[in-house]
Design a protein around this motif. Structure first.
Motif, PDB file in Angstrom:
ATOM      1  N   TYR A  87     -24.505 -20.004 -79.382  1.00 10.60           N
ATOM      2  CA  TYR A  87     -25.552 -19.444 -79.567  1.00 10.60           C
ATOM      3  C   TYR A  87     -24.985 -17.939 -79.453  1.00 10.60           C
ATOM      4  O   TYR A  87     -24.366 -17.577 -78.079  1.00 10.60           O
ATOM      5  N   GLU A 111     -26.455 -20.863 -70.903  1.00  4.92           N
ATOM      6  CA  GLU A 111     -26.266 -19.224 -70.602  1.00  4.92           C
ATOM      7  C   GLU A 111     -25.432 -18.481 -69.589  1.00  4.92           C
ATOM      8  O   GLU A 111     -25.542 -18.938 -68.953  1.00  4.92           O
ATOM      9  N   SER A 128     -24.857 -20.087 -74.664  1.00  6.21           N
ATOM     10  CA  SER A 128     -25.286 -19.145 -75.666  1.00  6.21           C
ATOM     11  C   SER A 128     -24.278 -18.368 -74.776  1.00  6.21           C
ATOM     12  O   SER A 128     -24.236 -18.313 -73.346  1.00  6.21           O
TER      13      SER A 128
END
Length: 635
Positions: A557, A508, A536
């Motif tokens: 994502y 992330e 992501s």
């Protein structure tokens, strides 16, 4: 005896050149530079009086004996002062003498005092030098002791080099170790052939090696600005603090640095920075300027009254608000200045960083701040948080929690986000929203990032999460980590160590990270994607909302921040933003993870919008690893 003085003449000329070169280039304000400069001066004095003394000894009828005594005594004192300075120089270089303890002091001074006493009393005792009945110069019975003490100091320096050699590069070690064989060879030859005055010349060989290896200015300077680099400046401040010297530190934060860089170009801003640093170095004749961060510079200033410091800081800020060059006319610097009286307000580098961090967090105003005016209670808490972070790193005190992520398509939990937690014995629970920014500014974030990634890999492998249907675990990467050139290799090496496929890790990256160096980030992401990692974009909608990053970087994502969902439940315009965000992501082929899902109404509305994954308290709050395993078994 008629001496061959050519070597002495050559040594004098070389020493003069070395002194000009040494004092003509920029030097760090380390004590070892003072020691080196002193060693050069003493060595020049040795060569000079060796030459004069040799001439007097060769022609004793031309000079009174008392004058010859004085000249040769000065030569011997200078020669036997050089070697203790060399040993002291080595001790400072290796970092073993930041505070010279009494034991090291005795090792350095007692032998020197003995030889100094012997030389000064030699006109009475003739133990070191003397003159026979015919007025000819001769060595006394204790003269060999001087050579023994020279060797002693060389060996003392070598012992410190051997013990602390890891702090120095090979070329520096070579130059320092060469002192003993080079000068030892000179002494042996001169003992065998006393008419050849080789000692000072051999010293020039050693000093030349030191000047061009150990005293290399390029290793201590920041090329972009001409200031001392971050490490050099930090050690300089640390030395002043250790010696409890009173001084002011003025931290100059160029708050619009990136904007100016984009306006005038990366190459041209370096010229501007060099002019700015030159100005800072001239605001006081004792000013020392160094980098403290990407856009943060420090100026070490001598102790002065508060009102003088205030005036100086205001003048500095006013100067930075004006262009340093014509190309900067429409893009002047904006600065925030922080003035700290040391050691009264800060006794360590950590406390200095804490004060700067505290003021940076509390104000985005471009003004002059004084540490004396900040909230002491709050500052102390920040310092305690730094202590808690350091303790947690050293004692493995961080904990990993996991929050389940629910797949709409599979109707079950298929992944989780790894979240770090800190419970300190003294402060209790400290929110990541509090300690992560402090860790980033305190330089701890890379160590924390390593801990998180390795802990997740170990947890995934040891608990065989894939057998529970877990496709991947999300791991947050900080902005600082994203800018590390070796990030891809480091992460891949950790996964390989645990025998874990990179596809089990979803990295992330916050939206704000994409606002930095996009090219470096793209390169890092491409390398990691090639290795099998997926990405992501985290907290989408809270930062710079750079749409280009969504399609230009390899994000699989998009994680939409919970604040957008919660606002959309009450505000129709916010709902329109949420709906169009979903449409955009779907058009770009991205999968959507919605944070902050807490109610049935959230589920219903997100399902209508075509959300792919839910994360929030409706399913579970973040829970420790063992509870997460139990959760998977029950669901």
């Amino acid at each position: 005896m008629i001496y061959e003085v050519s070597f002495d003449i050559a040594a004098i000329l070389i020493f003069i050149i070395l002194i000009i070169l040494f004092y003509g280039k920029k030097k760090s304000p380390y004590r070892y530079n003072i020691a080196f400069g002193t060693l050069l001066a003493v060595s020049l004095l040795t060569a000079l009086f060796d030459l004069i003394g040799a001439y007097m000894i060769s022609y004793p009828d031309l000079f009174p004996q008392w004058l010859s005594y004085i000249v040769n005594m000065i030569y011997l004192i200078a020669q036997n002062t050089a070697t203790p300075i060399y040993a002291y120089y080595v001790i400072l270089l290796t970092g073993s003498g930041r505070r010279i303890g009494w034991r090291i002091g005795l090792l350095l001074l007692v032998p020197y005092w003995i030889e100094l006493l012997l030389i000064l009393t030699t006109p009475l005792t003739e133990w070191i030098i003397g003159y026979d009945q015919n007025g000819f110069y001769q060595h006394g019975t204790l003269f060999p002791l001087l050579y023994i003490l020279v060797v002693y100091y060389f060996i003392l320096g070598a012992c410190f080099l051997i013990k602390y050699n890891k702090s120095l590069s090979f070329d520096k070690q070579f130059a320092l170790f060469s002192f003993l064989p080079v000068n030892g060879a000179g002494m042996l030859i001169q003992m065998r052939l006393p008419q050849y005055l080789l000692n000072p010349f051999c010293m020039t060989i050693s000093m030349t090696l030191l000047l061009f290896s150990v005293q290399n200015a390029e290793e201590i300077l920041d090329n972009a600005s001409g200031a001392f680099d971050e490490r050099t400046f930090g050690v300089t401040l640390e030395n002043h603090l250790l010696m409890e010297q009173k001084f002011w530190l003025m931290a100059v934060n160029i708050t619009n640095y990136e904007l100016v860089e984009k306006s005038i170009g990366a190459d041209r801003i370096e010229d501007i920075l060099k002019k700015a640093v030159k100005y800072l170095s001239q605001i006081n004749r004792k000013a020392i300027v160094g980098r403290m961060g990407d856009q943060l510079f420090g100026v070490r200033l001598p102790d002065m009254p508060y009102y003088e410091m205030e005036k100086l800081a205001e003048e500095t800020q006013e100067r930075f608000a004006k262009p340093f060059d014509d190309i900067q006319r429409d893009a002047c610097f904006q600065t925030r200045l922080i003035c700290i009286a040391c050691p009264h307000e800060a006794t360590t580098l950590e406390q200095i960083a804490d004060i700067i961090s505290h003021i940076e967090e509390k104000s985005d105003e471009n003004s002059v701040f004084f540490a004396a005016n900040i909230d002491q209670v709050e500052r102390n808490r920040n310092f305690e948080i730094r202590r808690a972070i350091r303790t947690a790193i050293d004692e493995h005190g961080f904990e990993m929690y996991y929050q389940p992520i629910y797949s709409v398509e599979e109707q079950r939990v298929v992944s989780a986000e790894a979240l770090i937690r800190l419970n300190d014995q003294k402060l209790g629970f400290i929110s990541p929203e509090i300690f992560i920014p402090i860790a980033e500014k305190g330089g701890y974030i890379l160590e924390i990032g390593n801990f998180v990634f390795e802990s997740v890999c170990q947890f995934f492998q040891e608990n065989r999460l894939a057998e529970y249907g877990i496709h991947y675990v999300e791991v947050n990467l900080s902005v600082v980590e994203c800018m590390q050139h070796d990030l891809a290799k480091r992460l891949f090496d950790i996964t390989r160590r645990y025998g874990l496929s990179p596809e089990y890790l979803n990295l992330e990256i916050t939206e704000t990270a994409t606002a930095g160096s996009i090219e470096r980030l793209r390169h890092t992401m491409q390398r990691l994607t090639e290795d099998g990692f997926v990405f992501s974009m985290d907290d989408y909608g809270t930062g710079y909302s750079n749409i280009k990053s969504v399609y230009d970087l390899p994000f699989e994502y998009i994680k939409i921040d919970k604040s957008i969902l919660w606002t959309s439940m009450e505000n129709e315009k916010a709902y329109t933003v949420l709906k169009n965000t979903f449409l955009l992501a779907k058009e770009l082929g991205k999968k959507i993870i919605m944070e902050g899902v807490e109610t049935e109404e959230h589920i219903r509305r997100l399902t209508e919008l075509g959300c792919d994954y839910f994360q929030g308290y409706y399913f579970s709050k973040p829970i420790p690893g063992d509870q997460f395993i139990q959760y998977l078994k029950e669901h």
